[in-house]
Enzyme design. Structure first.
Site, PDB file in Angstrom:
ATOM      1  N   SER A  61       8.611  -3.777  -8.347  1.00  0.00           N
ATOM      2  CA  SER A  61       9.235  -5.088  -8.141  1.00  0.00           C
ATOM      3  C   SER A  61      10.763  -4.992  -8.170  1.00  0.00           C
ATOM      4  CB  SER A  61       8.772  -6.061  -9.217  1.00  0.00           C
ATOM      5  OG  SER A  61       7.365  -6.147  -9.219  1.00  0.00           O
TER       6      SER A  61
HETATM    7  N1  SAM Z   1       4.513  -3.388 -12.442  1.00  0.00           N
HETATM    8  C1  SAM Z   1       4.684  -2.421 -11.390  1.00  0.00           C
HETATM    9  C2  SAM Z   1       5.916  -1.593 -11.539  1.00  0.00           C
HETATM   10  O1  SAM Z   1       6.686  -1.802 -12.491  1.00  0.00           O
HETATM   11  O2  SAM Z   1       6.106  -0.685 -10.709  1.00  0.00           O
HETATM   12  C3  SAM Z   1       4.615  -3.040 -10.017  1.00  0.00           C
HETATM   13  C4  SAM Z   1       3.259  -3.508  -9.720  1.00  0.00           C
HETATM   14  S1  SAM Z   1       2.806  -3.651  -8.043  1.00  0.00           S
HETATM   15  C5  SAM Z   1       3.730  -5.040  -7.527  1.00  0.00           C
HETATM   16  C6  SAM Z   1       1.133  -4.238  -8.298  1.00  0.00           C
HETATM   17  C7  SAM Z   1       0.176  -3.178  -8.778  1.00  0.00           C
HETATM   18  O3  SAM Z   1      -1.044  -3.816  -9.133  1.00  0.00           O
HETATM   19  C8  SAM Z   1      -0.174  -2.141  -7.721  1.00  0.00           C
HETATM   20  O4  SAM Z   1       0.128  -0.860  -8.186  1.00  0.00           O
HETATM   21  C9  SAM Z   1      -1.684  -2.325  -7.531  1.00  0.00           C
HETATM   22  O5  SAM Z   1      -2.375  -1.117  -7.248  1.00  0.00           O
HETATM   23  C10 SAM Z   1      -2.084  -2.908  -8.863  1.00  0.00           C
HETATM   24  N2  SAM Z   1      -3.365  -3.641  -8.877  1.00  0.00           N
HETATM   25  C11 SAM Z   1      -3.881  -4.492  -7.969  1.00  0.00           C
HETATM   26  N3  SAM Z   1      -5.078  -4.963  -8.393  1.00  0.00           N
HETATM   27  C12 SAM Z   1      -5.310  -4.390  -9.607  1.00  0.00           C
HETATM   28  C13 SAM Z   1      -6.366  -4.469 -10.565  1.00  0.00           C
HETATM   29  N4  SAM Z   1      -7.460  -5.234 -10.391  1.00  0.00           N
HETATM   30  N5  SAM Z   1      -6.259  -3.736 -11.695  1.00  0.00           N
HETATM   31  C14 SAM Z   1      -5.190  -2.957 -11.924  1.00  0.00           C
HETATM   32  N6  SAM Z   1      -4.156  -2.824 -11.055  1.00  0.00           N
HETATM   33  C15 SAM Z   1      -4.215  -3.538  -9.919  1.00  0.00           C
END
Ligand code: SAM
Length: 213
Positions: A61
């Site tokens: 993000s």
């Molecule tokens: N917080 C992260 C960072 O600091 O880099 C950015 C997160 S990114 C916007 C969203 C993440 O959520 C992705 O890596 C995606 O694979 C993960 N995601 C999506 N659905 C998910 C789930 N059900 N459980 C765990 N992770 C999930």
């Protein structure tokens, strides 16, 4: 590139410049080396005012969004926090600077492994990376003082609300693909208050209580 200077400028222009003042949070943003959380080819842009690709179609993000969401949780230092969507591990590192224990869940095995390795190298012994479906939460370490979801779905997964402690806060982008509103929920006994904070654009939250994969 002078990453320390880039970080100082990021904090001054993008974070303080937009009204974020919490001194512990500003210190955490200065401490965590954001450039190590992005792929090598993106390092020159690590402190830019935007999200960046981290592989697997996912993103780290924008620094301001990380700071803004973290400030809303108002962490004091003794909390256990659950993050859904580890991604690069950057948000987890910021949380790790501000709270006692962080559990963070990532569904992509490769991203989970890379984040876990980096966080261990940086000495974050209070951050625990789990690979799996974050919409189920992590009941074995509940209750949580705060739950931060960094991916979006049309509704907040029920298990995440159930795993909040009394008075605990949950923050999540709620809505359709790339057009959502950040919502802040707070538990009061068996009831929840909810506030709509601001429009945001996050990648989808997939899984049993999220969108279909
Ligand atoms: N917080 C992260 C960072 O600091 O880099 C950015 C997160 S990114 C916007 C969203 C993440 O959520 C992705 O890596 C995606 O694979 C993960 N995601 C999506 N659905 C998910 C789930 N059900 N459980 C765990 N992770 C999930």
């Amino acid at each position: 590139m002078n990453y320390q200077l880039a970080r100082e400028q990021m904090i001054k222009r993008q974070i303080i410049g937009r009204g974020i003042k919490n001194p512990r949070l500003l210190e955490a943003l200065q401490t965590v080396p954001r450039h190590l959380f992005v792929p090598k080819r993106e390092r020159g842009h690590a402190y830019a005012d935007s999200p960046l690709p981290i592989g697997e179609g996912q993103t780290i993000s924008q620094p301001y969004i990380v700071a803004y969401m973290t400030e809303l949780l108002n962490l004091q230092g003794d909390e256990t926090v659950l993050e859904i969507g580890t991604g690069s591990g950057y948000q987890a590192a910021i949380l790790g600077e501000l709270a006692a224990e962080i559990h963070t869940i990532e569904r992509h095995e490769k991203l989970a492994r890379t984040a876990q390795k980096l966080l261990a190298q940086l000495g974050y012994h209070n951050i625990h990376v789990h690979q799996g479906d974050g919409t189920l939460g992590l009941p074995e370490f509940a209750p949580y003082a705060a739950v931060m979801v960094t991916a979006a779905a049309p509704t907040v997964p029920r298990p995440l609300l159930e795993q909040l402690e009394d008075g605990g806060k949950l923050l999540m982008p709620v809505g359709e693909h790339f057009a959502q509103v950040l919502e802040l929920w707070q538990r009061q006994g068996e009831n929840f208050t909810t506030h709509k904070i601001t429009p945001v654009a996050f990648v989808p939250l997939l899984g049993k209580y999220g969108l279909e994969s």
